[in-house]
Design a protein around this motif. Structure first.
Motif, PDB file in Angstrom:
ATOM      1  N   PRO A   1     -41.074  43.724  43.023  1.00  0.00           N
ATOM      2  CA  PRO A   1     -40.859  45.046  43.626  1.00  0.00           C
ATOM      3  C   PRO A   1     -39.706  45.015  44.633  1.00  0.00           C
ATOM      4  CG  PRO A   1     -42.800  44.003  44.568  1.00  0.00           C
ATOM      5  CD  PRO A   1     -42.336  43.106  43.474  1.00  0.00           C
ATOM      6  N   VAL A   2     -38.895  46.080  44.618  1.00  0.00           N
ATOM      7  CA  VAL A   2     -37.685  46.130  45.437  1.00  0.00           C
ATOM      8  C   VAL A   2     -37.556  47.495  46.092  1.00  0.00           C
ATOM      9  CG1 VAL A   2     -35.156  46.107  45.390  1.00  0.00           C
ATOM     10  CG2 VAL A   2     -36.433  44.449  44.031  1.00  0.00           C
ATOM     11  N   CYS A   3     -37.160  47.501  47.340  1.00  0.00           N
ATOM     12  CA  CYS A   3     -36.730  48.730  48.019  1.00  0.00           C
ATOM     13  C   CYS A   3     -35.197  48.743  47.978  1.00  0.00           C
ATOM     14  CB  CYS A   3     -37.240  48.760  49.451  1.00  0.00           C
ATOM     15  SG  CYS A   3     -36.708  50.220  50.368  1.00  0.00           S
ATOM     16  N   TYR A   4     -34.633  49.657  47.188  1.00  0.00           N
ATOM     17  CA  TYR A   4     -33.178  49.742  47.034  1.00  0.00           C
ATOM     18  C   TYR A   4     -32.588  50.556  48.194  1.00  0.00           C
ATOM     19  CZ  TYR A   4     -33.074  47.682  42.337  1.00  0.00           C
ATOM     20  OH  TYR A   4     -33.152  46.823  41.250  1.00  0.00           O
ATOM     21  N   ASP A   5     -32.452  49.908  49.328  1.00  0.00           N
ATOM     22  CA  ASP A   5     -31.888  50.575  50.512  1.00  0.00           C
ATOM     23  C   ASP A   5     -30.798  49.706  51.145  1.00  0.00           C
ATOM     24  OD1 ASP A   5     -33.404  48.503  51.511  1.00  0.00           O
ATOM     25  OD2 ASP A   5     -34.463  49.689  53.015  1.00  0.00           O
ATOM     26  N   GLY A   6     -30.094  48.929  50.316  1.00  0.00           N
ATOM     27  CA  GLY A   6     -29.147  47.963  50.830  1.00  0.00           C
ATOM     28  C   GLY A   6     -27.948  48.590  51.508  1.00  0.00           C
ATOM     29  N   GLU A   7     -27.385  47.837  52.432  1.00  0.00           N
ATOM     30  CA  GLU A   7     -26.253  48.310  53.217  1.00  0.00           C
ATOM     31  C   GLU A   7     -25.043  48.641  52.358  1.00  0.00           C
ATOM     32  OE1 GLU A   7     -23.499  46.533  56.885  1.00  0.00           O
ATOM     33  OE2 GLU A   7     -25.478  45.668  56.444  1.00  0.00           O
ATOM     34  N   ASP A   8     -24.889  47.939  51.229  1.00  0.00           N
ATOM     35  CA  ASP A   8     -23.718  48.144  50.374  1.00  0.00           C
ATOM     36  C   ASP A   8     -23.979  49.098  49.220  1.00  0.00           C
ATOM     37  OD1 ASP A   8     -22.209  46.352  51.905  1.00  0.00           O
ATOM     38  OD2 ASP A   8     -22.975  44.635  50.782  1.00  0.00           O
ATOM     39  N   LEU A   9     -25.178  49.655  49.112  1.00  0.00           N
ATOM     40  CA  LEU A   9     -25.487  50.531  47.978  1.00  0.00           C
ATOM     41  C   LEU A   9     -24.514  51.711  47.872  1.00  0.00           C
ATOM     42  CD1 LEU A   9     -27.301  51.257  45.585  1.00  0.00           C
ATOM     43  CD2 LEU A   9     -28.851  52.399  47.202  1.00  0.00           C
ATOM     44  N   PRO A  10     -24.175  52.417  48.966  1.00  0.00           N
ATOM     45  CA  PRO A  10     -23.220  53.530  48.836  1.00  0.00           C
ATOM     46  C   PRO A  10     -21.849  53.061  48.323  1.00  0.00           C
ATOM     47  CG  PRO A  10     -24.405  53.694  50.910  1.00  0.00           C
ATOM     48  CD  PRO A  10     -24.743  52.359  50.333  1.00  0.00           C
ATOM     49  N   GLU A  11     -21.374  51.913  48.790  1.00  0.00           N
ATOM     50  CA  GLU A  11     -20.071  51.422  48.353  1.00  0.00           C
ATOM     51  C   GLU A  11     -20.115  50.977  46.897  1.00  0.00           C
ATOM     52  OE1 GLU A  11     -15.954  50.280  49.044  1.00  0.00           O
ATOM     53  OE2 GLU A  11     -17.381  51.777  49.765  1.00  0.00           O
ATOM     54  N   VAL A  12     -21.218  50.355  46.470  1.00  0.00           N
ATOM     55  CA  VAL A  12     -21.371  49.971  45.068  1.00  0.00           C
ATOM     56  C   VAL A  12     -21.341  51.219  44.183  1.00  0.00           C
ATOM     57  CG1 VAL A  12     -22.970  48.988  43.380  1.00  0.00           C
ATOM     58  CG2 VAL A  12     -22.595  47.823  45.563  1.00  0.00           C
TER      59      VAL A  12
END
Length: 514
Positions: free
Chosen positions: A95-106
């Motif tokens: 299970p993963v919470c997709y809230d990473g710091e780079d998600l918007p840039e990706v």
């Protein structure tokens, strides 16, 4: 003991089976086999050639490959049935919470929305190709093509533990906080590595993995707690730490046959001095000792005992009186043991008769700070001996001859059967280097730039010289990552490493053909 290593580099069709091959080789019971570490395209094998020859191990590998139907899964952890195809295979779902710091840039760089990035990444089934870098870090393939972004131009000094990240075609999970340049997509909600867990590693090389998005903002997992490698209440208390000093670590010979899990070898840096400390007391060579860096602790004796201090970096003082260098001595309850730098080195080892009492993890009590195995000495720590450290009689012993630093370090090929490149050998032997700094991971040299570059990541022995793309040479030591991706022209002869690790910053480092 003659330690040697070689690389098995099979054709491409066999690369996916390397994790299974490593596991089966380690389970074969060949004497003297110290490690087998799979990578993307190679299997690194390290052995004691006095017990098993390279030819014998190569013959075993050839027989293994010739046997029909040699394959199978190596996974462990929390499998679920994938339901894909006629022959179902186990897949570990994380299970993963997709809230990473780079998600918007990706999302911006890939031309997708953030929900589409999450859907695309979590819709893939990944294969763990290797564990390395830090304990339990899984290198997984294959990240979907639209998300194959390069590493960050400037790596982060510290990536939080449990971070899910991507780089090129790889997906990985940082089990512990560590420097890193991968793009952070989120965080896992179960730890992939926890040394306190019955099964410390959630996934193995060769295992299949899927990620399940969890909505909302679940609380983050706490960083893993270090696992203490000595009993908090020893059966025979001997010394109490009053002041910790610069760095004090419990060590033995090291943690073998664990490289495929990403665990560093660890173990004493100066094998000569540590063996001498134990020998002065009649201990077995693998008895645990305290490795003391630069200054040393202040200790109080809690019971009568016989101790020994050896190593170029520190001199032991009992109640303020200096003990002879590299010697054993008796002490009584209430005595104070302190250490002063000699200016001739950086390390010393304190041993007690019978060895320090330990609680080993995977066969070793050696501290691995990055892997959360043990920790540095702290004020208030109490260490005990294995049985009584005093039999009522002691004849002091001293070892006077001790190899002087400064002699050239002999160079060998990294793997058995390989050859040193004459141009590399000339560049290393003719240049003038000085030690810039040294820690348990590597010795970093100042001097002329060498021919460097990147290679496909694979394991390497302690003492390997790596050269970064900028041309900077460094010599890998016990706490190096289990996999590395820089060019490696040579390695330092194992018998010469004790001289290297006692070298102080600014002192010369010279090489010669071995």
């Amino acid at each position: 003991m003659r330690i040697t290593a070689f690389y098995d580099r099979p054709p491409e069709q066999e690369w996916p089976r390397l994790p299974r091959l490593a596991a089966d080789l380690l389970a074969a019971g060949l004497p003297g086999l110290r490690d087998a570490v799979p990578a993307y395209r190679s299997l690194y094998v390290e052995l004691d050639a006095d017990l098993t020859s390279v030819a014998e191990v190569r013959a075993w590998l050839a027989g293994y490959r010739a046997a029909p139907g040699v394959r199978g899964r190596t996974g462990q952890g929390g499998p679920e049935e994938s339901g894909e195809g006629a022959a179902e295979e186990t897949v570990t779902v994380i299970p993963v919470c997709y809230d990473g710091e780079d998600l918007p840039e990706v999302a911006r760089l890939s031309g997708l929305s953030e929900p589409d990035v999450v859907a695309l990444h979590s819709g893939e089934t990944y294969t763990v190709r290797a564990l390395g870098f830090v304990a339990g870090f899984p290198f997984m393939e294959t990240t979907p093509a639209p998300l194959r972004l390069p590493r960050r131009a400037a790596p982060r000094a510290q990536v939080p533990a449990h971070s899910l990240a991507i780089a090129g075609a790889q997906t990985g999970i940082y089990p512990v906080a560590a420097p890193g340049g991968w793009n952070l997509l989120g965080r896992t909600l179960v730890p992939v590595y926890d040394p306190r867990r019955e099964r410390p590693f959630l996934v193995d090389p060769g295992q299949r993995v899927r990620f399940r998005p969890v909505p909302g903002m679940p609380d983050p997992l706490p960083p893993p707690e270090p696992l203490l490698l000595w009993p908090e209440t020893p059966a025979h208390p001997l010394v109490r730490v009053h002041r910790a000093g610069a760095l004090g670590l419990l060590m033995d010979r090291g943690r073998f046959q664990a490289g495929r899990y990403g665990l560093v070898r660890s173990g004493v840096l100066d094998t000569q001095a540590a063996a001498l400390a134990n020998d002065l007391l009649g201990n077995a060579p693998d008895c645990a000792v305290l490795e003391l860096h630069l200054t040393g602790p202040q200790l109080e004796l809690l019971a009568p005992g016989v101790l020994a201090c050896a190593g170029r970096g520190l001199r032991a003082h009992l109640n303020g009186q200096p003990m002879p260098a590299h010697s054993s001595f008796a002490a009584q309850p209430g005595d104070r043991l302190t250490f002063t730098p000699t200016g001739e080195g950086r390390l010393a080892y304190l041993a007690v008769q019978g060895g320090f009492e330990t609680r080993p993890f995977m066969g070793s009590a050696s501290t691995d700070l990055k892997g959360g195995l043990g920790r540095a000495l702290q004020a208030g720590d109490v260490f005990g001996s294995v049985g009584s450290a005093w039999n009522g009689f002691h004849l002091p012993r001293q070892f006077t001859p001790y190899e002087q630093p400064g002699a050239p370090l002999r160079l060998l090929p990294v793997g058995e059967g390989e050859a040193l490149d004459p141009a590399d050998l000339a560049a290393l032997c003719e240049a003038k280097f000085t030690l810039r700094d040294l820690d348990r991971m590597a010795a970093r040299l100042s001097g002329p730039a060498l021919r460097g570059g990147e290679i496909t990541s694979e394991a390497a022995p302690v003492g390997t010289i790596q050269v970064t793309p900028s041309g900077e040479p460094l010599i890998l030591l016990n706490d190096k990552g289990t996999l590395g991706g820089y060019r490696k022209p040579a390695r330092v002869h194992p018998a010469d490493l004790p001289r290297l690790v006692q070298t102080l910053p600014g002192q010369p480092v010279r090489f010669m053909a071995g």
